[in-house]
Scaffold this active site. Structure first.
Site, PDB file in Angstrom:
ATOM      1  N   LYS A  20      38.718  45.734  46.419  1.00 28.40           N
ATOM      2  CA  LYS A  20      38.919  46.158  45.032  1.00 28.40           C
ATOM      3  C   LYS A  20      39.916  47.308  45.019  1.00 28.40           C
ATOM      4  O   LYS A  20      39.687  48.343  45.656  1.00 28.40           O
ATOM      5  CB  LYS A  20      37.589  46.583  44.420  1.00 28.40           C
ATOM      6  CG  LYS A  20      37.722  47.103  42.996  1.00 28.40           C
ATOM      7  CD  LYS A  20      36.373  47.337  42.362  1.00 28.40           C
ATOM      8  CE  LYS A  20      36.527  47.927  40.975  1.00 28.40           C
ATOM      9  NZ  LYS A  20      35.230  48.163  40.329  1.00 28.40           N
ATOM     10  N   LYS A  53      39.949  56.793  40.656  1.00 30.67           N
ATOM     11  CA  LYS A  53      38.995  56.218  41.616  1.00 30.67           C
ATOM     12  C   LYS A  53      39.637  55.989  42.987  1.00 30.67           C
ATOM     13  O   LYS A  53      39.161  55.188  43.782  1.00 30.67           O
ATOM     14  CB  LYS A  53      38.428  54.907  41.043  1.00 30.67           C
ATOM     15  CG  LYS A  53      37.671  55.112  39.725  1.00 30.67           C
ATOM     16  CD  LYS A  53      36.886  53.879  39.276  1.00 30.67           C
ATOM     17  CE  LYS A  53      36.046  54.179  38.028  1.00 30.67           C
ATOM     18  NZ  LYS A  53      35.197  53.021  37.621  1.00 30.67           N
ATOM     19  N   LYS A  71      40.149  41.861  43.813  1.00 34.01           N
ATOM     20  CA  LYS A  71      40.227  42.336  42.431  1.00 34.01           C
ATOM     21  C   LYS A  71      41.238  43.470  42.319  1.00 34.01           C
ATOM     22  O   LYS A  71      41.180  44.372  43.151  1.00 34.01           O
ATOM     23  CB  LYS A  71      38.840  42.830  42.011  1.00 34.01           C
ATOM     24  CG  LYS A  71      38.774  43.413  40.620  1.00 34.01           C
ATOM     25  CD  LYS A  71      37.402  43.943  40.369  1.00 34.01           C
ATOM     26  CE  LYS A  71      37.398  44.619  39.014  1.00 34.01           C
ATOM     27  NZ  LYS A  71      36.210  45.400  38.797  1.00 34.01           N
ATOM     28  N   SER A 119      40.413  42.673  33.042  1.00 27.90           N
ATOM     29  CA  SER A 119      40.637  42.882  31.613  1.00 27.90           C
ATOM     30  C   SER A 119      42.108  43.065  31.258  1.00 27.90           C
ATOM     31  O   SER A 119      42.581  42.539  30.245  1.00 27.90           O
ATOM     32  CB  SER A 119      39.832  44.095  31.157  1.00 27.90           C
ATOM     33  OG  SER A 119      40.147  45.236  31.947  1.00 27.90           O
TER      34      SER A 119
HETATM   35  C1  PBG Z   1      33.242  49.197  37.643  1.00 25.39           C
HETATM   36  C2  PBG Z   1      33.939  47.918  37.348  1.00 25.39           C
HETATM   37  C3  PBG Z   1      35.224  47.864  36.833  1.00 25.39           C
HETATM   38  C4  PBG Z   1      35.493  46.531  36.593  1.00 25.39           C
HETATM   39  C5  PBG Z   1      34.383  45.781  36.996  1.00 25.39           C
HETATM   40  N1  PBG Z   1      33.422  46.675  37.472  1.00 25.39           N
HETATM   41  C6  PBG Z   1      36.163  48.950  36.448  1.00 25.39           C
HETATM   42  C7  PBG Z   1      36.465  50.040  37.367  1.00 25.39           C
HETATM   43  O1  PBG Z   1      36.348  49.940  38.585  1.00 25.39           O
HETATM   44  O2  PBG Z   1      36.855  51.085  36.838  1.00 25.39           O
HETATM   45  C8  PBG Z   1      36.772  46.037  36.000  1.00 25.39           C
HETATM   46  C9  PBG Z   1      36.773  44.705  35.372  1.00 25.39           C
HETATM   47  C10 PBG Z   1      37.932  44.450  34.469  1.00 25.39           C
HETATM   48  O3  PBG Z   1      38.883  45.253  34.351  1.00 25.39           O
HETATM   49  O4  PBG Z   1      37.913  43.384  33.841  1.00 25.39           O
HETATM   50  N2  PBG Z   1      32.339  49.242  38.620  1.00 25.39           N
END
Ligand code: PBG
Length: 332
Positions: free
Chosen positions: A202, A225, A256, A282
């Site tokens: 991620k 993050k 991701k 998203s």
């Molecule tokens: C947080 C989480 C995130 C997403 C899924 N779980 C956002 C982040 O890490 O800030 C993002 C999913 C998306 O953008 O559709 N644990």
């Protein structure tokens, strides 16, 4: 594999592209409804479908509406949904105890959906951000995101979700050691058949913006993050993380975001041959929807092309907000 080709004109690539029948016959990768996981945003209340401005066509659903969505998913043949809670700022704390409350919104929602639509797989998210007053996925002390303390909290969160009936747990927090800890706790608690789909690779991405609006974490987040999510320049590190999580007991792994990281999906599938998933996040959804709304691209075609690209890159499935729309198209 090295495809053998006669020289022109013995070989003409256009022969197999001439008709729709020939094109269908020679298509190498295809998308089916079985490839889709539908992420759903839930919130408190009843009868609520609250639009999310940065995600046209996506809503925060109260529990009764989430049940309708679950029924819709099952009716369309979508194998799994994934729950993300929007939490009111009043339940967010620095210690995040709401995350493992058996009566929290997610756990109530799991139980309600399992009772009404038992054959639909329910995936959950394991990370503290919806419950954290500072918006981070982990516990924070003096500006530092704590790893081991967070893992302890994540284990409690995982057990509460498994107790509620979740089929697939999705740790998205990027702490080190959490897969082993969660797996051991699940075995210890008798949850031998609960699957873990690890958000192994991620990235610290700008494409999560609309999601953070959707779960109400944008305002809360202090800083970024980058001390736990991956650097977008890295590729070998993704393979090391995937291998680590597989060795710790992950059943399925995820890359991701999706589209900007298709090279990673391909490397993961080729290297490990394990169930591999991508999250079309998203921001990716918002880009396609936003351009389509302005008439700059054809929305449906771009959606289907983007999803097919994940199959071509070796993914077994895709988490996508397009899931119901794509499923409807696939079913004709
Ligand atoms: C947080 C989480 C995130 C997403 C899924 N779980 C956002 C982040 O890490 O800030 C993002 C999913 C998306 O953008 O559709 N644990």
């Amino acid at each position: 594999m090295r495809p053998i080709q006669a020289p022109f004109p013995a070989a003409r690539f256009r022969r197999t592209r001439r008709t729709d029948a020939l094109r269908r016959l020679t298509q190498e990768n295809g998308l089916t409804v079985n490839d889709l996981i539908w992420p759903i945003f839930i919130r408190e209340g009843t009868g609520i479908r609250e639009p999310i401005a940065s995600m046209p066509g996506v809503f925060r659903l109260s529990l009764d509406q989430a049940l309708i969505a679950a029924q819709e998913a099952a009716g369309l043949g979508i194998p799994a949904i994934c729950l993300f809670p929007y939490t009111d700022p009043s339940v967010k704390t620095e210690t995040c105890e709401e995350a493992w409350n058996p009566e929290n919104l997610t756990n109530r929602c799991i139980r309600a959906i399992k009772a009404a639509v038992p054959d639909l797989a329910i995936m959950t998210d394991i990370a503290l951000d919806p419950y954290n007053s500072n918006g981070h996925d982990g516990l924070v002390r003096d500006g530092v995101i704590l790893n081991d303390e967070t893992v302890e909290a994540l284990v409690k969160m995982a057990l509460a979700q498994a107790d509620s009936g979740a089929d697939i747990l999705g740790p998205s927090d990027m702490m080190d050691g959490r897969i082993a800890a969660i797996r051991q706790a699940l075995e210890g608690a008798g949850h031998k058949d609960v699957a873990i789909l690890s958000y192994s690779a991620k990235y610290a991405s700008a494409f999560y913006g609309p999601f953070r609006d959707a779960v109400g974490a944008s305002g809360a987040l202090k800083g970024d993050k980058k001390t736990y999510q991956m650097d977008p320049g890295n590729s070998d590190e993704a393979l090391r993380l995937i291998e680590r999580d597989l060795r710790e007991g992950a059943d399925m792994v995820m890359v991701k975001p999706g589209m900007p990281y298709l090279d990673i999906c391909r490397r993961v599938k080729d290297t490990f041959g394990v169930p591999t998933y991508a999250y079309q996040v998203s921001g990716e959804y918002a880009m396609i929807k936003g351009a389509a709304e302005r008439g700059w691209i054809k929305g449906e075609a771009a959606m289907m092309e983007s999803l097919l690209a994940f199959k071509r890159a070796g993914c077994d499935g895709i988490l996508t907000y397009f899931a119901p729309e794509a499923a409807r198209l696939l079913r004709g």
